[in-house]
Design a protein around this motif. Structure first.
Motif, PDB file in Angstrom:
ATOM      1  N   ALA A 144       0.828  -1.199   0.000  1.00  0.00           N
ATOM      2  CA  ALA A 144       0.000   0.000   0.000  1.00  0.00           C
ATOM      3  C   ALA A 144       0.869   1.259   0.000  1.00  0.00           C
ATOM      4  CB  ALA A 144      -0.932   0.003   1.207  1.00  0.00           C
ATOM      5  N   ALA A 145       1.946   1.235   0.798  1.00  0.00           N
ATOM      6  CA  ALA A 145       2.847   2.384   0.849  1.00  0.00           C
ATOM      7  C   ALA A 145       3.534   2.595  -0.496  1.00  0.00           C
ATOM      8  CB  ALA A 145       3.885   2.178   1.951  1.00  0.00           C
ATOM      9  N   LEU A 146       3.951   1.494  -1.119  1.00  0.00           N
ATOM     10  CA  LEU A 146       4.559   1.596  -2.448  1.00  0.00           C
ATOM     11  C   LEU A 146       3.564   2.146  -3.466  1.00  0.00           C
ATOM     12  CD1 LEU A 146       6.618  -1.726  -2.680  1.00  0.00           C
ATOM     13  CD2 LEU A 146       7.538   0.597  -2.623  1.00  0.00           C
ATOM     14  N   ASN A 147       2.318   1.689  -3.379  1.00  0.00           N
ATOM     15  CA  ASN A 147       1.304   2.161  -4.318  1.00  0.00           C
ATOM     16  C   ASN A 147       1.017   3.647  -4.108  1.00  0.00           C
ATOM     17  OD1 ASN A 147      -0.695   1.466  -6.413  1.00  0.00           O
ATOM     18  ND2 ASN A 147      -2.190   2.041  -4.852  1.00  0.00           N
ATOM     19  N   TYR A 148       1.044   4.059  -2.833  1.00  0.00           N
ATOM     20  CA  TYR A 148       0.770   5.460  -2.495  1.00  0.00           C
ATOM     21  C   TYR A 148       1.863   6.381  -3.018  1.00  0.00           C
ATOM     22  CZ  TYR A 148      -1.192   9.220   0.406  1.00  0.00           C
ATOM     23  OH  TYR A 148      -1.785  10.377   0.847  1.00  0.00           O
ATOM     24  N   THR A 149       3.081   5.877  -3.074  1.00  0.00           N
ATOM     25  CA  THR A 149       4.230   6.692  -3.491  1.00  0.00           C
ATOM     26  C   THR A 149       4.695   6.316  -4.892  1.00  0.00           C
ATOM     27  OG1 THR A 149       5.664   5.128  -2.324  1.00  0.00           O
ATOM     28  CG2 THR A 149       5.005   7.120  -1.138  1.00  0.00           C
ATOM     29  N   VAL A 150       5.268   5.121  -5.013  1.00  0.00           N
ATOM     30  CA  VAL A 150       5.829   4.689  -6.297  1.00  0.00           C
ATOM     31  C   VAL A 150       4.740   4.507  -7.351  1.00  0.00           C
ATOM     32  CG1 VAL A 150       7.112   2.857  -7.468  1.00  0.00           C
ATOM     33  CG2 VAL A 150       7.781   3.588  -5.163  1.00  0.00           C
ATOM     34  N   GLY A 151       3.692   3.741  -7.007  1.00  0.00           N
ATOM     35  CA  GLY A 151       2.653   3.447  -7.987  1.00  0.00           C
ATOM     36  C   GLY A 151       1.921   4.684  -8.466  1.00  0.00           C
ATOM     37  N   ALA A 152       1.547   5.564  -7.521  1.00  0.00           N
ATOM     38  CA  ALA A 152       0.784   6.763  -7.890  1.00  0.00           C
ATOM     39  C   ALA A 152       1.609   7.720  -8.741  1.00  0.00           C
ATOM     40  CB  ALA A 152       0.294   7.458  -6.622  1.00  0.00           C
ATOM     41  N   ASN A 153       2.937   7.674  -8.606  1.00  0.00           N
ATOM     42  CA  ASN A 153       3.795   8.645  -9.303  1.00  0.00           C
ATOM     43  C   ASN A 153       4.532   8.071 -10.510  1.00  0.00           C
ATOM     44  OD1 ASN A 153       3.644  11.160  -7.569  1.00  0.00           O
ATOM     45  ND2 ASN A 153       4.170   9.653  -6.016  1.00  0.00           N
ATOM     46  N   TYR A 154       4.839   6.753 -10.450  1.00  0.00           N
ATOM     47  CA  TYR A 154       5.662   6.175 -11.516  1.00  0.00           C
ATOM     48  C   TYR A 154       4.988   5.029 -12.274  1.00  0.00           C
ATOM     49  CZ  TYR A 154       9.203   8.866  -9.046  1.00  0.00           C
ATOM     50  OH  TYR A 154       9.892   9.879  -8.447  1.00  0.00           O
ATOM     51  N   GLY A 155       3.826   4.602 -11.821  1.00  0.00           N
ATOM     52  CA  GLY A 155       3.081   3.612 -12.584  1.00  0.00           C
ATOM     53  C   GLY A 155       3.309   2.180 -12.151  1.00  0.00           C
ATOM     54  N   TRP A 156       2.572   1.281 -12.815  1.00  0.00           N
ATOM     55  CA  TRP A 156       2.542  -0.125 -12.400  1.00  0.00           C
ATOM     56  C   TRP A 156       3.850  -0.858 -12.652  1.00  0.00           C
ATOM     57  CZ3 TRP A 156       3.106  -4.044 -16.015  1.00  0.00           C
ATOM     58  CH2 TRP A 156       2.966  -3.704 -17.366  1.00  0.00           C
ATOM     59  N   ARG A 157       4.594  -0.484 -13.664  1.00  0.00           N
ATOM     60  CA  ARG A 157       5.853  -1.192 -13.941  1.00  0.00           C
ATOM     61  C   ARG A 157       6.867  -0.968 -12.807  1.00  0.00           C
ATOM     62  NH1 ARG A 157       5.971  -3.211 -19.148  1.00  0.00           N
ATOM     63  NH2 ARG A 157       4.415  -2.306 -20.569  1.00  0.00           N
TER      64      ARG A 157
END
Length: 424
Positions: A165-178
């Motif tokens: 969830a933390a990765l999705n909140y930061t990495v995923g929301a800003n850099y995408g699913w890859r």
């Protein structure tokens, strides 16, 4: 007057536990990453694969890929005989390495077929980590500590939900699913440390020669173990259906509810992270409480309590809150209680090792936790078809609560081990 004191853990037991717990955390993170990036990944890859990216099609293909992942989990029963023959820590390190490698490679998928292949192979590793970690902790921790150890170990998987969830909140929301999938390479470090720092449990070493002369898959279906193996596999099947219906479809449901409420895509992604964190918090508390309940009320009654919780909360969330006009807050609130009931998996971490001798323990653990994944794969195919046919996600997922009713009927046939020591 005497006072009871718990046996102090030595350095190796502590290091081994944290290696197993970290692997289980990263396993949970890996499992949830796909659920969190399902919509954006398939929205990009479906057109490249000659299919439209409508919500119904995303739900249908997503269900198929969940089923493919579960089939990989099912194949992970092969790790059991490997661990019984060659050792717990070697097998544990190998499972972590496999799921880390293929999760990371999923970032380079150019169509849904490649994504499906990588998820299947990652599933082979993900599915084996639980049985390897659970067996290791049961055999390495002292008798008066191993029961709570099982509950503590199980929390790792759901702390992995927090990590995802933390990765999705930061990495995923800003850099995408890859970028999310690329984070899956991190567990390689844990795999290397496991091999270099963690020794095999003394209990397994004492039975190593005997284990190498045993045919464990045949033995768990011999007269001594056949009934309990079948019953355990049935109970795990019920729990797995509930996990993959409730927890895994939660991100997609929250995404739809958030968009219905007028949120932007980035805001919806962050709300998914909030919902996943709430679900995880509930599950962690459920795991910590479960060993206490299991010692007080017994393994069977405790499992029945947790199953009853799932039987109520899944329909409330997906069959009712999902269809409310402004149901996002209600849905997320119910997720906490669904998560607590989802802590039922901790009972198996505690209970399964108590039912089998050391020479076949890992095989029994791996097999009984794998069978349900094949059934779960079939259920996901069915769910995908229902979602496509009905044009909605909520009702098909809510119907999976029926499985817990079946599970309640199976529990009386299980073996009660409360008060018994871990068999040699």
């Amino acid at each position: 007057m005497t006072t009871s004191t718990r046996t102090k853990l030595n350095r190796q037991q502590i290091v081994g536990f944290w290696a197993a717990w970290s692997g289980w955390l990263l396993d949970g993170m890996d499992s949830v990453i796909y659920a969190l990036v399902l919509a954006p990944a398939l929205t990009e890859l479906l057109p490249r694969s000659g299919m439209d990216a409508s919500p119904a099609r995303v739900g249908f293909v997503g269900s198929i890929l969940f089923a493919v992942f579960l089939a990989g989990w099912g194949c992970s029963f092969l790790w059991g005989p490997i661990a019984d023959r060659f050792g717990r820590t070697r097998a544990l390190a190998a499972t972590i390495l496999v799921y880390a490698l293929f999760t990371g490679l999923a970032a380079f998928s150019t169509n849904v077929w490649q994504l499906g292949l990588f998820r299947f192979l990652a599933g082979v590793g993900v599915g084996g980590e639980w049985s390897m970690a659970g067996t290791y902790v049961a055999e390495s921790w002292p008798e008066d500590r191993r029961k709570m150890g099982a509950g503590y170990l199980q929390t790792g998987y759901y702390f992995g939900f927090f990590a995802a969830a933390a990765l999705n909140y930061t990495v995923g929301a800003n850099y995408g699913w890859r970028a999310m999938f690329l984070c899956g390479f991190v567990p390689v470090i844990v795999s290397v440390l496991t091999l270099s720092k963690v020794r095999e449990p003394e209990r397994w070493k004492q039975h190593e020669a005997e284990a190498k002369r045993t045919h464990p898959l045949a033995e768990i279906f011999g007269p001594a173990y056949r009934k309990r193996t079948i019953v355990n596999a049935a109970l795990l099947t019920v729990a797995i259906i509930g996990l993959w219906a409730g927890a895994v479809y939660e991100p997609a449901a929250i995404t739809m509810l958030a968009k219905r409420a007028g949120m932007s895509a980035p805001a919806a992604a962050k709300m998914v992270s909030v919902g996943t964190a709430v679900l995880s918090l509930g599950t962690i508390l459920g795991c910590i409480c479960l060993p206490v309940f299991a010692e007080r009320w017994g393994r069977k009654r405790t499992l029945a309590l947790y199953f009853a919780g799932m039987m109520v909360t899944i329909p409330l969330a997906f069959g009712w809150a999902f269809y409310l006009e402004d149901g996002l807050a209600t849905f997320i609130t119910i997720l906490f209680f669904m998560g607590f009931s989802g802590g039922s998996f901790a009972v198996f971490t505690l209970w399964l090792p108590e039912q089998y001798d050391t020479r076949v323990r890992a095989t029994a653990f791996a097999f009984t936790t794998s069978v349900g994944r094949f059934v779960g794969a079939g259920v996901n195919f069915l769910l995908g078809a229902l979602v496509l046919r009905m044009g909605t996600l909520g009702i098909p997922v809510a119907l999976t609560a029926i499985a817990f009713g079946v599970g309640m009927l199976v529990i009386p046939f299980a073996v009660e081990t409360t008060g018994q020591r871990l068999p040699d």
